[in-house]
Scaffold this motif. Structure first.
Motif, short mmCIF file in Angstrom:
data_model
loop_
_atom_site.label_atom_id
_atom_site.label_comp_id
_atom_site.label_asym_id
_atom_site.label_seq_id
_atom_site.Cartn_x
_atom_site.Cartn_y
_atom_site.Cartn_z
N LEU A 144 0.83 -1.20 0.00
CA LEU A 144 0.00 0.00 0.00
C LEU A 144 0.87 1.26 0.00
N THR A 145 0.73 2.08 -1.03
CA THR A 145 1.47 3.33 -1.11
C THR A 145 0.57 4.55 -1.00
N GLU A 146 -0.73 4.34 -1.18
CA GLU A 146 -1.68 5.45 -1.07
C GLU A 146 -3.05 4.92 -0.65
N MET A 147 -3.81 5.78 0.00
CA MET A 147 -5.17 5.46 0.41
C MET A 147 -6.02 6.71 0.21
N PRO A 148 -6.35 7.01 -1.06
CA PRO A 148 -7.11 8.23 -1.33
C PRO A 148 -8.48 8.21 -0.66
N MET A 149 -8.80 9.30 0.01
CA MET A 149 -10.11 9.44 0.63
C MET A 149 -11.07 10.01 -0.41
N HIS A 150 -12.34 9.64 -0.31
CA HIS A 150 -13.34 10.05 -1.30
C HIS A 150 -14.51 10.72 -0.60
N ASP A 151 -15.08 11.70 -1.27
CA ASP A 151 -16.28 12.37 -0.79
C ASP A 151 -17.48 11.66 -1.37
N GLY A 152 -18.59 11.77 -0.69
CA GLY A 152 -19.83 11.21 -1.22
C GLY A 152 -20.55 10.41 -0.17
N PRO A 153 -21.86 10.51 -0.21
CA PRO A 153 -22.66 9.78 0.79
C PRO A 153 -22.73 8.29 0.45
N LEU A 154 -22.78 7.50 1.46
CA LEU A 154 -23.07 6.08 1.31
C LEU A 154 -24.54 5.90 1.62
#
Length: 172
Positions: A144-154
């Motif tokens: 694992l080199t990155e863990m991009p966070m995302h916007d948006g409702p679940l």
């Protein structure tokens, strides 16, 4: 004619006749198997687990050529947030307690022994919605080199899906 045939010497001593041992798993099934093997070694991970009231606790358990293994603990209410794993694939295995994986409108309850396979770019959230702590094991390949966070409702009202059986790897 004598039907008893004997082979002189030890075949295992003739290493050039044996297939090479893999340096590490090379398939999804191989990485899922590695996760199950590590999960079964409770003495190897249980004593390492810590709980942190302010954030999820994590510890790199192993690093190999092209992969790494992480141990995570989750107190009730802790969640990962909506994220992906960049270019890494992963196998998540629940060791103790209960977690929920949410992806879009889908929700999956994960109990001890449950495994999930995530592909590069798969956006999901993992959470401990239960009343007891949980522990999970994560194998990432490549590491694992990155863990991009995302916007948006679940979807809050997503239906629960029955947990996978021990050893099953689900693609989401």
């Amino acid at each position: 004619m004598n039907s008893d045939v004997e082979i002189a010497g030890d075949l295992l001593a003739v290493t050039h006749l044996l297939p090479p041992a893999p340096a590490h798993p090379t398939t999804v099934a191989g990485f899922a198997g590695l996760a199950r093997t590590l999960a079964a070694d409770e003495a190897g991970w249980r004593a390492l687990v810590r709980y942190d009231a302010t954030t999820r606790w994590y510890h790199r358990l192993r690093k190999g050529p092209g992969y790494e293994v992480w141990l995570l603990s989750w107190l009730p209410g802790q969640r990962s947030g909506l994220h992906s794993h960049g270019s890494s694939s992963g196998v998540l295995t629940v060791l103790d307690g209960e977690l929920v994986e949410r992806a879009g409108a889908n929700s999956l309850a994960l109990r001890p022994g449950s495994q999930r396979f995530v592909t590069p770019g798969h956006v999901h959230e993992v959470a401990n919605d239960a009343l007891l702590p949980a522990v999970s094991l994560h194998v990432y390949f490549p590491g694992l080199t990155e863990m991009p966070m995302h916007d948006g409702p679940l979807a809050a009202s997503a239906p629960a899906v029955p947990p996978k059986a021990l050893g099953d790897v689900g693609v989401s």
